[in-house]
Design a protein around this motif. Structure first.
Motif, PDB file in Angstrom:
ATOM      1  N   GLY A  70       0.984  -1.096   0.148  1.00 41.02           N
ATOM      2  CA  GLY A  70      -0.209   0.221  -0.265  1.00 41.02           C
ATOM      3  C   GLY A  70       0.419   1.250   0.233  1.00 41.02           C
ATOM      4  N   ASN A  71       2.293   1.215   0.475  1.00 39.38           N
ATOM      5  CA  ASN A  71       2.513   2.742   0.378  1.00 39.38           C
ATOM      6  C   ASN A  71       3.558   2.716  -1.031  1.00 39.38           C
ATOM      7  OD1 ASN A  71       2.818   2.127   3.118  1.00 39.38           O
ATOM      8  ND2 ASN A  71       5.109   1.141   3.062  1.00 39.38           N
ATOM      9  N   THR A  72       3.978   2.392  -1.337  1.00 38.68           N
ATOM     10  CA  THR A  72       3.720   2.646  -3.311  1.00 38.68           C
ATOM     11  C   THR A  72       2.195   3.388  -3.965  1.00 38.68           C
ATOM     12  OG1 THR A  72       5.773   0.983  -3.398  1.00 38.68           O
ATOM     13  CG2 THR A  72       4.702   2.246  -5.364  1.00 38.68           C
ATOM     14  N   LYS A  73       1.339   2.327  -3.370  1.00 36.67           N
ATOM     15  CA  LYS A  73       0.088   3.050  -4.016  1.00 36.67           C
ATOM     16  C   LYS A  73      -0.460   4.034  -3.415  1.00 36.67           C
ATOM     17  CE  LYS A  73      -5.398   1.801  -4.067  1.00 36.67           C
ATOM     18  NZ  LYS A  73      -5.977   0.859  -3.300  1.00 36.67           N
ATOM     19  N   ALA A  74      -0.191   4.672  -2.934  1.00 36.49           N
ATOM     20  CA  ALA A  74      -0.431   6.067  -2.098  1.00 36.49           C
ATOM     21  C   ALA A  74       0.947   7.101  -2.731  1.00 36.49           C
ATOM     22  CB  ALA A  74      -0.088   6.171  -0.786  1.00 36.49           C
ATOM     23  N   LEU A  75       1.678   6.285  -3.180  1.00 33.46           N
ATOM     24  CA  LEU A  75       2.895   7.226  -3.914  1.00 33.46           C
ATOM     25  C   LEU A  75       2.812   7.994  -4.793  1.00 33.46           C
ATOM     26  CD1 LEU A  75       5.527   9.192  -4.134  1.00 33.46           C
ATOM     27  CD2 LEU A  75       6.759   6.303  -4.669  1.00 33.46           C
ATOM     28  N   ALA A  76       2.052   6.537  -5.778  1.00 34.88           N
ATOM     29  CA  ALA A  76       1.321   6.992  -6.923  1.00 34.88           C
ATOM     30  C   ALA A  76       0.203   7.614  -7.249  1.00 34.88           C
ATOM     31  CB  ALA A  76       0.796   5.868  -7.994  1.00 34.88           C
ATOM     32  N   GLY A  77      -1.126   7.051  -6.474  1.00 31.91           N
ATOM     33  CA  GLY A  77      -1.742   7.845  -5.849  1.00 31.91           C
ATOM     34  C   GLY A  77      -1.886   9.741  -5.692  1.00 31.91           C
ATOM     35  N   GLU A  78      -0.497  10.315  -4.889  1.00 37.40           N
ATOM     36  CA  GLU A  78       0.125  11.344  -5.013  1.00 37.40           C
ATOM     37  C   GLU A  78       0.196  11.797  -6.450  1.00 37.40           C
ATOM     38  OE1 GLU A  78      -0.885  14.035  -2.316  1.00 37.40           O
ATOM     39  OE2 GLU A  78      -2.215  11.870  -1.974  1.00 37.40           O
ATOM     40  N   ALA A  79       1.884  11.155  -7.219  1.00 33.95           N
ATOM     41  CA  ALA A  79       2.381  11.192  -8.486  1.00 33.95           C
ATOM     42  C   ALA A  79       0.681  11.840  -9.734  1.00 33.95           C
ATOM     43  CB  ALA A  79       3.327  10.415  -8.720  1.00 33.95           C
ATOM     44  N   ALA A  80      -0.204  10.587  -9.674  1.00 34.88           N
ATOM     45  CA  ALA A  80      -0.841  11.044 -10.345  1.00 34.88           C
ATOM     46  C   ALA A  80      -1.479  12.742 -10.458  1.00 34.88           C
ATOM     47  CB  ALA A  80      -2.155  10.039 -10.481  1.00 34.88           C
ATOM     48  N   LYS A  81      -2.073  12.933  -9.196  1.00 37.32           N
ATOM     49  CA  LYS A  81      -2.874  14.249  -8.209  1.00 37.32           C
ATOM     50  C   LYS A  81      -1.635  15.427  -9.465  1.00 37.32           C
ATOM     51  CE  LYS A  81      -4.772  12.939  -4.987  1.00 37.32           C
ATOM     52  NZ  LYS A  81      -4.936  12.475  -2.821  1.00 37.32           N
ATOM     53  N   ALA A  82      -0.626  15.475  -9.003  1.00 43.24           N
ATOM     54  CA  ALA A  82       0.774  16.146  -9.333  1.00 43.24           C
ATOM     55  C   ALA A  82       0.756  16.561 -11.396  1.00 43.24           C
ATOM     56  CB  ALA A  82       2.136  15.912  -8.730  1.00 43.24           C
ATOM     57  N   LEU A  83       0.815  15.564 -11.496  1.00 43.57           N
ATOM     58  CA  LEU A  83       0.974  15.728 -13.066  1.00 43.57           C
ATOM     59  C   LEU A  83      -0.134  15.209 -14.119  1.00 43.57           C
ATOM     60  CD1 LEU A  83       3.716  12.713 -13.516  1.00 43.57           C
ATOM     61  CD2 LEU A  83       3.812  15.817 -13.273  1.00 43.57           C
ATOM     62  N   ASP A  84      -2.078  15.515 -13.124  1.00 38.20           N
ATOM     63  CA  ASP A  84      -2.700  15.380 -13.491  1.00 38.20           C
ATOM     64  C   ASP A  84      -2.905  14.181 -14.589  1.00 38.20           C
ATOM     65  OD1 ASP A  84      -5.739  16.031 -14.439  1.00 38.20           O
ATOM     66  OD2 ASP A  84      -4.960  17.415 -15.478  1.00 38.20           O
ATOM     67  N   THR A 135       4.860  10.776 -21.727  1.00 41.62           N
ATOM     68  CA  THR A 135       5.311  10.081 -20.709  1.00 41.62           C
ATOM     69  C   THR A 135       4.464   8.999 -19.490  1.00 41.62           C
ATOM     70  OG1 THR A 135       5.938  12.931 -20.240  1.00 41.62           O
ATOM     71  CG2 THR A 135       5.773  11.678 -18.184  1.00 41.62           C
ATOM     72  N   VAL A 136       5.638   7.984 -19.109  1.00 42.67           N
ATOM     73  CA  VAL A 136       5.423   6.772 -18.197  1.00 42.67           C
ATOM     74  C   VAL A 136       6.174   7.255 -16.767  1.00 42.67           C
ATOM     75  CG1 VAL A 136       5.190   5.345 -18.178  1.00 42.67           C
ATOM     76  CG2 VAL A 136       5.212   5.977 -20.262  1.00 42.67           C
ATOM     77  N   VAL A 137       5.201   7.061 -15.349  1.00 45.70           N
ATOM     78  CA  VAL A 137       6.018   7.788 -14.100  1.00 45.70           C
ATOM     79  C   VAL A 137       5.424   5.818 -13.543  1.00 45.70           C
ATOM     80  CG1 VAL A 137       5.770   8.051 -12.445  1.00 45.70           C
ATOM     81  CG2 VAL A 137       5.358   9.839 -13.886  1.00 45.70           C
ATOM     82  N   ILE A 138       6.890   4.652 -12.926  1.00 44.55           N
ATOM     83  CA  ILE A 138       6.645   3.701 -12.748  1.00 44.55           C
ATOM     84  C   ILE A 138       6.930   3.793 -11.221  1.00 44.55           C
ATOM     85  CG2 ILE A 138       8.000   1.688 -13.099  1.00 44.55           C
ATOM     86  CD1 ILE A 138       8.444   2.344 -16.476  1.00 44.55           C
ATOM     87  N   ALA A 139       6.185   3.312 -11.244  1.00 45.86           N
ATOM     88  CA  ALA A 139       5.947   3.589  -8.642  1.00 45.86           C
ATOM     89  C   ALA A 139       6.283   2.119  -8.279  1.00 45.86           C
ATOM     90  CB  ALA A 139       5.137   4.217  -8.304  1.00 45.86           C
ATOM     91  N   TYR A 140       7.586   1.788  -7.781  1.00 46.05           N
ATOM     92  CA  TYR A 140       7.691   0.639  -7.924  1.00 46.05           C
ATOM     93  C   TYR A 140       8.120   0.649  -5.810  1.00 46.05           C
ATOM     94  CZ  TYR A 140      12.175   1.517  -9.668  1.00 46.05           C
ATOM     95  OH  TYR A 140      13.618   1.892  -9.747  1.00 46.05           O
ATOM     96  N   PRO A 141       8.448  -0.378  -5.347  1.00 43.94           N
ATOM     97  CA  PRO A 141       9.243  -0.633  -4.014  1.00 43.94           C
ATOM     98  C   PRO A 141      10.457  -0.809  -4.142  1.00 43.94           C
ATOM     99  CG  PRO A 141       7.700  -2.845  -4.021  1.00 43.94           C
ATOM    100  CD  PRO A 141       7.056  -1.460  -5.383  1.00 43.94           C
ATOM    101  N   ILE A 142      11.045  -0.922  -3.001  1.00 40.05           N
ATOM    102  CA  ILE A 142      12.572  -1.502  -3.678  1.00 40.05           C
ATOM    103  C   ILE A 142      12.576  -2.936  -3.293  1.00 40.05           C
ATOM    104  CG2 ILE A 142      14.945  -1.596  -2.734  1.00 40.05           C
ATOM    105  CD1 ILE A 142      14.728   0.093  -5.171  1.00 40.05           C
ATOM    106  N   TRP A 143      12.964  -4.079  -3.701  1.00 38.25           N
ATOM    107  CA  TRP A 143      12.973  -5.432  -2.827  1.00 38.25           C
ATOM    108  C   TRP A 143      14.363  -5.778  -3.066  1.00 38.25           C
ATOM    109  CZ3 TRP A 143       8.214  -8.509  -4.626  1.00 38.25           C
ATOM    110  CH2 TRP A 143       6.732  -8.152  -4.214  1.00 38.25           C
TER     111      TRP A 143
END
Length: 218
Positions: A70-84, A135-143
């Protein structure tokens, strides 16, 4: 005289009844007119989603993410808002369980996958019309210092030639490291921007400033 009185009384009664009929007619008329504003409002409401869909359809930026906790999901959601931008989740065909993510067990699914560079976890959904995005933003966790292998699956599933790609990530403490560089081999003809790790709770405003510094967004 009596006949004249009867005529007068009859006329008076007709006037009274006529007045009552007029009020009733006005009331009925009002009931017929009342739905008109509701109809107009309904028409506006119906057009709103249409405008929303058109705006989303015209978006040239995509934020795509994989999130197991869920952490990366939250970050991605904010990124989508930032970039519309449009937002799409990479959904594994076989969801990851808490046991799968037990880093202290060498036999768990995530551990086994990360030790095998050829591992390609299946994805059950796809991005419709990837070609329309610039433009494609790719959000992921570090494993284990890298992006999860399902990101490799995603990268191999589309043609990113000519697109701008921006990797962002979350982690328990480690930086983005070489994870973004590792992904370059899957899209050598893309315009790669420097990646960045973000803390949990990073806001759309902060992300917008960072994207702007990367020459992306407004």
């Amino acid at each position: 005289m009596k006949k004249l009185l009867v005529i007068l009384m009859t006329g008076l009664m007709m006037l009274v009844l006529g007045g009552c009929g007029s009020d009733g007619g006005s009331s009925a008329s009002a009931e017929k007119v009342t739905p008109a504003p509701a109809s107009t409002s309904s028409s506006k409401s119906a057009s709103a989603p249409s405008s929303g869909k058109a705006a989303a359809k015209d978006s040239k930026t995509l934020v795509v993410y994989f999130s197991a906790t869920g952490n990366t999901k939250a970050l991605a959601g904010e990124a989508a808002k930032a970039l519309d931008a449009e937002l799409v989740e990479i959904q594994p065909e076989q969801p990851y369980t808490q046991q799968d993510l037990n880093y202290n067990d060498e036999t768990t699914r995530a551990t086994v996958e990360m030790k095998d560079e050829s591992a390609r976890p299946a994805i059950k959904n796809k991005v419709e019309d990837m070609a329309k995005y610039d433009t494609v933003v790719i959000a992921y966790p570090i494993w284990w210092g890298q992006a999860p292998r399902i990101i490799d699956t995603f990268m191999e599933s589309y043609d990113f030639a000519g697109k701008t790609i921006i990797p962002i990530c979350t982690s328990g403490g480690s930086d983005i490291g070489t994870s973004a560089d590792y992904l370059h081999k899957f899209a050598p003809k893309a315009n790669w921007k420097d990646g960045q790790r973000f803390d949990r709770g990073t806001t759309a405003s902060a992300l917008k400033d960072w994207f702007t510094s990367q020459g992306v967004g407004k």
